[in-house]
Design an enzyme around this catalytic site. Structure first.
Site, PDB file in Angstrom:
ATOM      1  N   LEU A  43       0.845  -1.195   0.084  1.00 41.69           N
ATOM      2  CA  LEU A  43      -0.059   0.077   0.013  1.00 41.69           C
ATOM      3  C   LEU A  43       0.840   1.303  -0.002  1.00 41.69           C
ATOM      4  O   LEU A  43       2.023   1.256   0.149  1.00 41.69           O
ATOM      5  CB  LEU A  43      -0.908   0.163   1.097  1.00 41.69           C
ATOM      6  N   PRO A  94       4.638   4.145   2.731  1.00 42.69           N
ATOM      7  CA  PRO A  94       4.651   2.943   2.028  1.00 42.69           C
ATOM      8  C   PRO A  94       4.513   1.708   3.003  1.00 42.69           C
ATOM      9  O   PRO A  94       5.357   1.855   3.734  1.00 42.69           O
ATOM     10  CB  PRO A  94       6.133   2.959   1.167  1.00 42.69           C
ATOM     11  N   GLU A  95       3.741   0.705   2.744  1.00 39.85           N
ATOM     12  CA  GLU A  95       3.709  -0.500   3.432  1.00 39.85           C
ATOM     13  C   GLU A  95       4.222  -1.669   2.341  1.00 39.85           C
ATOM     14  O   GLU A  95       3.636  -2.136   1.295  1.00 39.85           O
ATOM     15  CB  GLU A  95       2.324  -0.610   3.643  1.00 39.85           C
ATOM     16  N   VAL A  96       5.504  -1.888   2.589  1.00 39.05           N
ATOM     17  CA  VAL A  96       6.066  -2.733   1.685  1.00 39.05           C
ATOM     18  C   VAL A  96       6.003  -4.460   1.943  1.00 39.05           C
ATOM     19  O   VAL A  96       6.069  -4.861   2.952  1.00 39.05           O
ATOM     20  CB  VAL A  96       7.968  -2.604   1.771  1.00 39.05           C
TER      21      VAL A  96
END
EC number: 3.4.17.18
Length: 668
Positions: A337, A409-411
């Site tokens: 995300l 950012p959700e990696v």
């Protein structure tokens, strides 16, 4: 206090009924275990399934302060990784659940240590920075290994990266190391800030930044884009914002897989610490009634006693307030995300179009889903870093207004940590490089967008008024532009320049500058260039001129080519250009103007000249020429009214015993 809002509840129910469009992939059926007699242990984390038996279940779970920011939805169930204490809360509330894995740390460790890349070492792949390497903690760097990486970077590239410095200390006294990457820190440049590991069990947030930093350093002078970013931006990196929590995970799970999330403040009887990403102010965000954090110190989303009560968030606050960061990445993992404000307010910001446009370009290759918290994960987060960095559009006495473009950012995706429907708090070694590459473009663009960024809209245009070049004469051509936009977050000095390879053309002014604030565009702008065609030019000769639009510190520029043709006949050296027959004072151009314009006058004979500017009351405001001898011919003088107010001004020419006056209008 409720930690899950009604709006979040409605959003999640909608997503469950109509299907998640974000990163929540469908997973194979998992049959919950019937274990009503099992007592969850406070020190363990469990993979569980929570049947959504009624429309109230999700709301009940959120109201308990249970961390549901990394969950999966499958059919009519919620699947999550929760602490033993959180399971006790569920049981006390009468919410049924089934346990699939009783020790997530052990599960992650088994997945990490069996990974073939971790066992065999990182292969040297094309495009991967030469100095990028895996760490000893399941492929992830430990805190000490991060420190060693920062030291090595400075040792190898001392002119591009600063020595590490501490912006503050953690609760247990560990330094929060930070560095700058830039080729010139003495000259002010647009600033971007990258931070990671604010949650101690999310090391992929840090690993992708280490990858990016090595890419910048190793490609400087070799890759045009890397060189541009290092030369034209100041980029700050705080790789481990929560060193105590990260070290706690290493000491208890040295092979990786530790599930502690918070810092290590000794609060609560179980799962001690404060969730640093629920500890940011101002009060209107930290204590917003939308929920999204907990007041129970034993839960994973415990927000602390007050905004910035923790030394880690206070250090970050102090550091960032002392700099003008225009863009910020607050890195986390996982969910694939890209989240932007607001998290606490159930609405977008005044800069929502900018957030959407940036996010669309940043996710063009990794296909992350982007939006606000409610749009992406369906829950509110109060006291999060994104909201504080952006602030309020208008403080109204409630808090600051910074308007930084700050995103999370959700990696990584649901299966990057292991097989099955497992999560990705600890990505396997084989996934570290691909996940880092997925986020290389967003990292690059974050720095690029911190500065001015010239873009042309769909209907952009640059039109010329004249394409004739009269032989032996001075001439000008006007250009009109529209649809030019400053897409970046720093003000722009938009510069138009002109050039030609034709040796018989001389430009008397070859640049034109205009101010364009960030987020603004030109609906219409007119300016001009003046040139002279040599007296011996051949009639009917066609030649190319190039008009270029660009700006200092902008990564983009645009050029247009136009064909001009010489007209008239060659002029003999004896005749020369025709002189004015009488004293003449031309209208200034542009008019109206802001803040500068050009005044033109012509002399039939050599004369002593005075040229003065008066306001509408007759008061002298500036003397442009006083008692200066000029030759016969046409002349021009620039007038800068930056310090004058809007209004009508008179400019008066005195020469050869004559006086001429004209009006001009300054509009600011």
């Amino acid at each position: 206090m409720n930690s899950f809002s009604t709006s979040a509840f409605v959003t999640l129910i909608f997503l469950l009924v109509f299907g998640f469009t974000a990163s929540f992939a469908q997973h194979p059926d998992q049959t919950p275990l019937n274990n009503p007699g099992y007592e969850p242990e406070d020190g363990l984390f469990y993979r569980v399934t929570i049947p959504l038996e009624t429309s109230e279940t999700i709301r009940q779970v959120g109201d308990l302060g249970v961390a549901i920011d990394h969950v999966h939805f499958h059919e009519n169930a919620l699947q999550a990784e929760l602490s033993g204490y959180e399971l006790k809360l569920l049981r006390e509330a009468g919410i049924p659940f089934g346990i699939h894995t009783r020790d997530m740390a052990a599960w992650y460790e088994a997945e990490l240590t069996s990974d073939p890349v971790f066992q065999g070492g990182l292969p040297r792949l094309q495009g991967v920075p030469e100095n990028f390497k895996l760490g000893s903690m399941g492929g992830h760097l430990t805190f000490d290994e991060v420190v060693a990486e920062l030291d090595l970077m400075h040792e190898l590239y001392p002119e591009l990266i600063t020595p590490k410095f501490s912006i503050g200390q953690s609760y247990e006294g560990r330094p929060i190391w930070t560095v700058w990457i830039a080729s010139d820190l003495e000259t002010p440049k647009p600033q971007a800030y990258y931070n990671s590991l604010i949650h101690a069990r999310e090391p992929m947030s840090m690993m992708n930044l280490v990858y990016y930093m090595w890419w910048l350093l190793e490609n400087y002078g070799e890759d045009d884009y890397a060189t541009f970013l290092v030369d034209n931006r100041h980029m700050a990196f705080s790789l481990v914002l929560n060193p105590d929590g990260y070290e706690f995970n290493r000491m208890n799970n040295p092979n990786g897989g530790g599930m502690h999330r918070k810092n290590r403040r000794p609060v609560g009887t179980s799962n001690q610490g404060v969730d640093l990403n629920r500890n940011f102010g101002p009060m209107i965000f930290w204590d917003h009634p939308s929920g999204g954090s907990s007041t129970n110190p034993n839960t994973d989303t415990y927000r602390g006693e007050a905004p910035f009560s923790e030394p880690e968030t206070e250090a970050m606050r102090t550091f960032t307030l002392s700099h003008d960061f225009r863009t910020v990445f607050n890195y986390h993992n996982f969910s694939n995300l890209l989240i932007y404000p607001y998290g606490s307010l159930n609405r977008e910001t005044a800069d929502s179009l900018t957030f959407r446009a940036y996010a669309a370009e940043m996710t063009a290759e990794n296909n992350y889903v982007y939006g606000t918290d409610m749009e992406t994960v369906g829950y509110a987060t109060r006291g999060a870093a994104d909201d504080w960095f952006y602030g309020l559009e208008s403080s109204g006495g409630f808090g600051p207004s910074y308007n930084r473009i700050s995103m999370t950012p959700e990696v990584g995706g649901a299966n990057d940590g292991g097989s099955g429907w497992g999560g990705a708090f600890w990505a396997r070694a084989e996934r570290i490089v691909p996940l880092s590459q997925d986020n290389l473009l967003p990292n690059q663009l974050l720095a690029q967008f911190a500065g001015p960024e010239l873009r042309l809209t769909e209907n952009a245009n640059l039109m010329l008024s004249n394409i004739d070049a009269p032989i032996g004469e001075e001439a000008s051509f006007f250009f009109t532009v529209s649809g030019f936009e400053n897409f970046g977050r720093s003000n722009m000095n938009l510069t138009f320049s002109v050039e030609t390879d034709a040796g018989f053309i001389t430009f008397l002014n070859d640049t034109s500058e205009h101010h364009l604030a960030y987020g603004e565009s030109f609906a219409g702008l007119t300016d001009f260039f003046v040139f002279e065609t040599a007296a011996d030019a051949v009639p009917g000769t066609s030649f190319e001129i190039t008009v270029t639009a660009g700006a200092p510190l902008s990564a983009t520029s645009y050029s247009w080519d136009y064909t001009f043709t010489t007209t008239g006949q060659p002029v003999s050296s004896e005749s020369g250009p025709e002189l004015p027959r009488s004293l003449v004072l031309h209208q200034n151009y542009p008019n109206p103007f802001n803040p500068a314009t050009t005044l033109f006058f012509g002399l039939p004979d050599a004369a002593e000249v005075n040229l003065r500017v008066y306001d509408s009351t007759g008061r002298l405001v500036q003397t442009l020429i006083e008692g200066r001898q000029y030759s016969a011919g046409e002349h021009r003088v620039s007038f800068d009214a930056s310090r004058l107010p809007s209004g009508i001004y008179l400019y008066r020419l005195e020469a050869s015993g004559q006086t001429l006056t004209r009006r001009m209008t300054l509009i600011k």
